[in-house]
Scaffold this active site. Structure first.
Site, PDB file in Angstrom:
ATOM      1  N   GLN A  22       0.820  -1.227   0.000  1.00 56.77           N
ATOM      2  CA  GLN A  22       0.000   0.000   0.000  1.00 56.77           C
ATOM      3  C   GLN A  22       0.848   1.268   0.000  1.00 56.77           C
ATOM      4  OE1 GLN A  22      -3.301   0.455  -0.246  1.00 56.77           O
ATOM      5  NE2 GLN A  22      -4.043  -1.649  -0.008  1.00 56.77           N
ATOM      6  N   CYS A  64     -10.799  -7.807   1.278  1.00 59.47           N
ATOM      7  CA  CYS A  64     -10.382  -9.208   1.375  1.00 59.47           C
ATOM      8  C   CYS A  64     -11.206  -9.968   2.395  1.00 59.47           C
ATOM      9  CB  CYS A  64      -8.915  -9.303   1.759  1.00 59.47           C
ATOM     10  SG  CYS A  64      -7.898  -8.254   0.739  1.00 59.47           S
TER      11      CYS A  64
END
Ligand SMILES: *Cc1c(COP(=O)(O)O)cnc(C)c1O
Length: 386
Positions: free
Chosen positions: A183, A328
């Site tokens: 990220q 997720c």
């Protein structure tokens, strides 16, 4: 009133490929393009592909600080994390590893597998801001500690850990440091050697590159030996066998090149959109920010909304695409383990939204998002039993 176009605000889940990236990838597929196997040294097609792969490797090198020979291409950050953790574990009978409660499942689940093999795993808590306490980390290191694994930027709350300070501590104590930078690559300056990182996981699809490609950067000075998970043609110095996908690597390389060129102007612009949305949303009562605002990657906003039911919140939005918790885990109704680690209740964690801006968002998206979220919250609160 005219229909507004829907706005994509889930760039922490994945990003649209930049058109320049797509064009470069498209040129690596067909007979008239750069399609060959980069391991084919017997003809010019193969040599051209190999040359292109090395250019992409150089782009990844420049964005991560890893040397060319430290880059092992993988299918993404999930595979890179597995290779790092399981690859280090293969070097020892058993031992101790330290990680953090707010890590991605692609770190937590390999650690569960290692625990079943007899490894001792400690998961550090985080403070209310989502940050690791360095003193607590230091106190958790013992003689048997082989590895510390800490993410650079959290995928749900965007909180940035001080990986350079953790790197200095790990180096001083002779413990390896793995960092999941899926990220942060392309969004924050990254230099694995300056930050004293031994193993660095990255992938392309969170910063406008394609899905299905990433890398584990493995320190070579001095050489760090890890075991492989994949056996075959001995590609990537034996650490990851499998034909290199030229089109994916070109896309990754081009995404890196664009990120280097645009980071300094894009990140302040993206942070300003995020900040503008946050000040709009604060006008609703009972909205809490999850995680530090100060130590936070540019595009991420994560909020809890009091007085609404979790699942209805995200489905009540009509104009914007966002996540509730992490994409997720959003297949399950489990409240986010990251928000729980910040001290949020199960109910608060469920009534949360992750809104993430990217390169292709513009200022007008802020007012669309603010209006959509405010209306949804008001509607749901009006319906809720007192
Ligand atoms: C997206 C992400 C991953 C998984 O990366 P893939 O390339 O999709 O396998 C791992 N860690 C973090 C922090 C992520 O955001």
């Amino acid at each position: 009133m005219a229909e507004l176009a829907p706005v994509y605000l889930d760039n922490a889940a994945t990003t649209p490929v930049d058109p320049q990236v797509a064009a470069a990838m498209g040129a690596c597929l067909t007979l008239d393009g750069n399609f060959a196997n980069p391991a084919s040294h017997t003809h010019h097609w193969g040599l051209a592909a190999a040359d292109t792969v090395e250019q992409a490797r150089s782009e990844v090198s420049q964005l991560t600080g890893a040397a060319i020979e430290e880059i092992v291409f993988t299918s993404g950050a999930t595979e890179a994390n597995n290779l790092a953790l399981l690859g280090v574990a293969q070097r020892y009978e058993t031992g101790h590893m330290i990680s953090v409660a707010t890590e991605h499942k692609a770190v937590l689940d390999p650690l569960v597998a290692l625990r079943k093999q007899g490894w001792r795993i400690d998961l550090l808590p985080v403070d209310a801001d989502g940050r690791v306490n360095l003193q607590q980390l230091e106190d958790t290191i013992c003689d048997d500690t082989k590895l510390i694994s800490v993410m650079h930027v959290n995928n749900e709350i965007g909180v940035v850990q001080d990986v350079a300070a953790i790197g200095a501590l790990a180096r001083e104590r002779g413990v390896l440091l793995h960092v999941d930078a899926a990220q942060s690559i392309g969004k924050l300056p990254l230099d694995m050697h300056a930050q004293q990182i031994d193993l660095l996981s990255v992938c392309a699809h969170k910063f406008h590159g394609p899905k299905g490609i990433g890398a584990l950067c493995v320190r070579r000075r001095p050489p760090l030996r890890i075991g492989a998970l994949m056996f075959g043609g001995g590609h990537e110095r034996g650490l990851r066998s499998g034909t290199l996908p030229t089109h994916q690597l070109v896309g990754f390389g081009e995404a890196c090149r664009l990120a280097r060129a645009t980071m300094a102007t894009d990140m302040p612009r993206i942070a300003a959109m995020r900040d503008a949305l946050w000040s709009e949303l604060q006008q609703l009562s009972g909205v809490l920010l999850n995680g530090s605002l100060e130590h936070r990657v540019a595009g991420n906003l994560n909020i809890c909304v009091d007085g609404v039911e979790g699942e209805s919140l995200v489905t009540a939005l009509r104009q914007i695409g966002v996540s509730s918790g992490s994409a997720c885990t959003s297949a399950s109704l489990e409240p986010s383990h990251v928000l729980r680690a910040l001290g949020r209740s199960a109910e608060q964690s469920q009534a949360s939204l992750r809104i993430s801006f990217g390169r292709f968002n513009s200022e007008s998206d802020v007012s669309v998002a603010a209006a959509d979220i405010s209306q949804a919250v008001r509607r749901l609160r009006a319906m809720a039993p007192a």
